[in-house]
Design an enzyme around this catalytic site. Structure first.
Site, PDB file in Angstrom:
ATOM      1  CG  HIS A 303      -3.738   6.499   9.096  1.00 51.06           C
ATOM      2  ND1 HIS A 303      -4.895   6.788   8.427  1.00 51.06           N
ATOM      3  CD2 HIS A 303      -4.089   5.908  10.260  1.00 51.06           C
ATOM      4  CE1 HIS A 303      -5.921   6.381   9.161  1.00 51.06           C
ATOM      5  NE2 HIS A 303      -5.459   5.836  10.272  1.00 51.06           N
ATOM      6  CG  ASP A 361      -1.611   1.994  16.856  1.00 50.86           C
ATOM      7  OD1 ASP A 361      -2.291   2.094  17.886  1.00 50.86           O
ATOM      8  OD2 ASP A 361      -2.044   1.554  15.781  1.00 50.86           O
TER       9      ASP A 361
HETATM   10  N1  ACO Z   1       6.910   1.699   7.186  1.00 49.48           N
HETATM   11  C1  ACO Z   1       7.589   1.734   5.990  1.00 49.48           C
HETATM   12  N2  ACO Z   1       7.016   1.991   4.808  1.00 49.48           N
HETATM   13  C2  ACO Z   1       5.700   2.192   4.818  1.00 49.48           C
HETATM   14  C3  ACO Z   1       4.922   2.172   5.996  1.00 49.48           C
HETATM   15  C4  ACO Z   1       5.589   1.912   7.212  1.00 49.48           C
HETATM   16  N3  ACO Z   1       4.924   1.872   8.372  1.00 49.48           N
HETATM   17  N4  ACO Z   1       3.635   2.403   5.695  1.00 49.48           N
HETATM   18  C5  ACO Z   1       3.602   2.588   4.358  1.00 49.48           C
HETATM   19  N5  ACO Z   1       4.839   2.460   3.837  1.00 49.48           N
HETATM   20  C6  ACO Z   1       5.217   2.662   2.438  1.00 49.48           C
HETATM   21  C7  ACO Z   1       4.762   1.497   1.554  1.00 49.48           C
HETATM   22  O1  ACO Z   1       5.747   0.502   1.462  1.00 49.48           O
HETATM   23  C8  ACO Z   1       4.525   2.204   0.240  1.00 49.48           C
HETATM   24  O2  ACO Z   1       5.760   2.436  -0.373  1.00 49.48           O
HETATM   25  P1  ACO Z   1       5.887   2.328  -1.991  1.00 49.48           P
HETATM   26  O3  ACO Z   1       4.940   3.348  -2.537  1.00 49.48           O
HETATM   27  O4  ACO Z   1       7.312   2.620  -2.269  1.00 49.48           O
HETATM   28  O5  ACO Z   1       5.472   0.920  -2.346  1.00 49.48           O
HETATM   29  C9  ACO Z   1       3.990   3.562   0.640  1.00 49.48           C
HETATM   30  O6  ACO Z   1       4.525   3.810   1.947  1.00 49.48           O
HETATM   31  C10 ACO Z   1       2.465   3.638   0.697  1.00 49.48           C
HETATM   32  O7  ACO Z   1       2.026   2.675   1.628  1.00 49.48           O
HETATM   33  P2  ACO Z   1       0.761   1.741   1.460  1.00 49.48           P
HETATM   34  O8  ACO Z   1       1.055   0.410   2.118  1.00 49.48           O
HETATM   35  O9  ACO Z   1       0.297   1.725   0.051  1.00 49.48           O
HETATM   36  O10 ACO Z   1      -0.295   2.537   2.326  1.00 49.48           O
HETATM   37  P3  ACO Z   1      -1.650   1.970   2.869  1.00 49.48           P
HETATM   38  O11 ACO Z   1      -2.546   3.130   2.950  1.00 49.48           O
HETATM   39  O12 ACO Z   1      -2.105   0.791   2.096  1.00 49.48           O
HETATM   40  O13 ACO Z   1      -1.270   1.439   4.335  1.00 49.48           O
HETATM   41  C11 ACO Z   1      -0.978   1.252   6.657  1.00 49.48           C
HETATM   42  C12 ACO Z   1      -1.546   2.099   5.513  1.00 49.48           C
HETATM   43  C13 ACO Z   1      -1.531  -0.182   6.578  1.00 49.48           C
HETATM   44  C14 ACO Z   1      -1.421   1.856   8.001  1.00 49.48           C
HETATM   45  C15 ACO Z   1       0.556   1.228   6.541  1.00 49.48           C
HETATM   46  O14 ACO Z   1       1.074   2.552   6.617  1.00 49.48           O
HETATM   47  C16 ACO Z   1       1.206   0.365   7.621  1.00 49.48           C
HETATM   48  O15 ACO Z   1       1.259  -0.867   7.470  1.00 49.48           O
HETATM   49  N6  ACO Z   1       1.726   0.986   8.732  1.00 49.48           N
HETATM   50  C17 ACO Z   1       2.335   0.247   9.803  1.00 49.48           C
HETATM   51  C18 ACO Z   1       1.275  -0.377  10.682  1.00 49.48           C
HETATM   52  C19 ACO Z   1       0.563   0.648  11.539  1.00 49.48           C
HETATM   53  O16 ACO Z   1       1.171   1.453  12.232  1.00 49.48           O
HETATM   54  N7  ACO Z   1      -0.770   0.545  11.551  1.00 49.48           N
HETATM   55  C20 ACO Z   1      -1.622   1.394  12.375  1.00 49.48           C
HETATM   56  C21 ACO Z   1      -2.519   2.225  11.545  1.00 49.48           C
HETATM   57  S1  ACO Z   1      -3.439   3.315  12.580  1.00 49.48           S
HETATM   58  C22 ACO Z   1      -4.629   2.355  13.243  1.00 49.48           C
HETATM   59  O17 ACO Z   1      -5.055   1.346  12.752  1.00 49.48           O
HETATM   60  C23 ACO Z   1      -5.111   2.788  14.529  1.00 49.48           C
END
Ligand code: ACO
Length: 426
Positions: A303, A361
């Site tokens: 998140h 989720d």
């Molecule tokens: N699975 C694996 N790795 C992940 C995930 C994940 N779900 N989420 C983040 N990471 C990793 C990224 O690859 C990144 O790694 P790095 O630093 O080695 O490059 C690190 O964790 C930081 O992640 P970011 O993408 O920079 O975090 P951001 O805040 O931009 O993204 C998000 C947040 C979009 C929710 C992301 O965690 C994601 O895509 N999760 C999966 C989708 C999801 O469940 N969305 C629901 C969110 S809650 C809602 O909307 C109700």
């Protein structure tokens, strides 16, 4: 920390006010930066930018805290009901008993939609995604209610808010029925908000829907969990669309479009698909390796704000167990996969180091499926519940005296100014 921050560039120092909210980090007010220092700030994705002032929802992502108007989400989910939370978000305080009675009647007696509106659904292909139908249908509301679209009139703003909260379940249920090829079911005023919605989804002419208090309560609680979440992508979309003074129904349609994406509200659908694809507990190590090899994401994890357990996920997990027990699916293999996957991820350094925890989720898809909804309806239910948050935030924005049209700037990295070249010379 002082009351001002100093910004130095090219030998010039600009003093910027530091603002403090009730809680959360202090905020450097950079509104005058461009005028005084001739520079912009750069923050794609709004990693360090507060886009507005708000009194509605507070999140402390490190501590896993979510408050609506000061009340913890856990308490609201346990002790309140969705319509009471709607009132709280819109008005700022919990309603008294008479206030609630009036509000509940305002909502539950305005659930019908114009008969002509029903024809709108027929224009969609029968295999249309219900979120596509929602985006179009909610946008179409702007063509039906001309008497509540003067955004400068507080009474009209409130009528629009009531209309959207009241009619969203009817539209969502129609999107579901349409995709199933079943006749639309009309709302009933005497039922509760969640009960009415479930009945409109699951009743058919040949067989009425039988109420089940455990499932109705679960539906209501799921609505509470999704009601608002401060300045997320869809809410910011609604605020930005509304900042131009646009039609309120059209602004909510914009929010629905933003919510649809798999990184936002679409994650619950993607998460259930992921769990179903994993299928059995023994496939988890291979799946987790794929995440670590960056071939795909672990949906329902991570998140932007929570770097700890999403408090909504805690309530959702409990609700999931209650619903599955009620429908006799405690041994659902997908639930076993989810529980084991959560355990594995929470103990794996890859996820621990990146502070990746389950979000709302992760368990919502399993729960919604057990309630009888197909995956393509999951985000629709999210949109239904989030409507109140969008409207409360939209209303707050319109009522904010410092409100301006949202207009970000950019770093231009394209071609410098050049002269047009006629086609025969290119
Ligand atoms: N699975 C694996 N790795 C992940 C995930 C994940 N779900 N989420 C983040 N990471 C990793 C990224 O690859 C990144 O790694 P790095 O630093 O080695 O490059 C690190 O964790 C930081 O992640 P970011 O993408 O920079 O975090 P951001 O805040 O931009 O993204 C998000 C947040 C979009 C929710 C992301 O965690 C994601 O895509 N999760 C999966 C989708 C999801 O469940 N969305 C629901 C969110 S809650 C809602 O909307 C109700």
């Amino acid at each position: 920390m002082g009351n001002t921050a100093k910004f130095e560039i090219d030998g010039k120092t600009v003093e910027l006010p530091v603002l403090r909210g009730t809680d959360g980090p202090a905020v450097v007010d950079i509104r005058k930066l461009y005028a005084e220092a001739d520079v912009f700030t750069y923050d794609p994705g709004f990693m360090s930018t507060a886009s507005c002032e708000s009194k509605i929802t507070f999140i402390d992502g490190d501590a896993g805290i979510l408050l609506h108007r000061g009340y913890p989400i856990m308490e609201l989910a346990e002790k309140s009901n969705f319509l009471e939370v709607c009132y709280l978000l819109l008005h700022g305080e919990l309603p008294s008993a008479p206030e609630f009675e009036v509000f509940e009647k305002n909502i539950t007696y305005h659930t019908m939609i114009h008969e002509q509106f029903d024809r709108f659904f027929m224009g969609f292909r029968r295999d249309a995604h219900p979120m596509a139908i929602m985006t179009g249908a909610v946008g179409a509301l702007s063509a039906f209610y001309h008497d509540s679209t003067n955004v400068n009139d507080p009474a009209q703003r409130m009528i629009s808010a009531h209309r959207m909260i009241a009619k969203m379940p009817t539209i969502a249920a129609r999107a579901f029925k349409y995709s199933r090829g079943q006749p639309f079911v009309f709302p009933r005023n005497e039922l509760s908000y969640a009960e009415n919605f479930l009945r409109m989804c699951f009743s058919v002419p040949a067989e009425d829907w039988v109420p089940n208090p455990v499932l109705t309560r679960a539906m209501d609680r799921i609505f509470i969990l999704h009601a608002d979440h401060e300045q997320n992508a869809s809410t910011s979309t609604v605020r930005l669309a509304g900042s131009s003074g646009a039609n309120p129904f059209a602004c909510i349609a914009a929010g629905i479009a933003s919510l649809w994406g798999p990184k936002h509200g679409g994650a619950n659908e993607e998460c259930l698909n992921m769990l179903t694809d994993i299928g059995t507990v023994d496939k988890i190590p291979e799946f987790v390796q794929g995440v670590k090899d960056r071939r795909y994401l672990l949906m329902g994890f991570g998140h932007r704000v929570y770097k700890n357990y999403d408090p909504r996920a805690t309530v959702m997990q409990k609700t999931c167990h209650e619903v599955l027990k009620e429908v006799g699916a405690e041994n659902d293999p997908i639930l076993q996969v989810a529980m084991e996957l959560e355990k594995v991820a929470l103990n794996d350094p890859y996820f621990v180091e990146r502070k990746l925890y389950p979000n709302v989720d992760f368990y919502s898809g399993i729960t919604l499926r057990a309630l009888g909804f197909p995956p393509e309806m999951f985000t629709v239910l999210f949109a239904l519940a989030r409507t109140v948050g969008w409207i409360a935030q939209w209303k707050e924005m319109i009522e904010d005296p410092s409100q301006k049209i949202g207009r970000p700037r950019q770093i231009y990295t394209g071609a410098p100014a050049r002269s047009f070249v006629p086609v025969d010379k290119r």
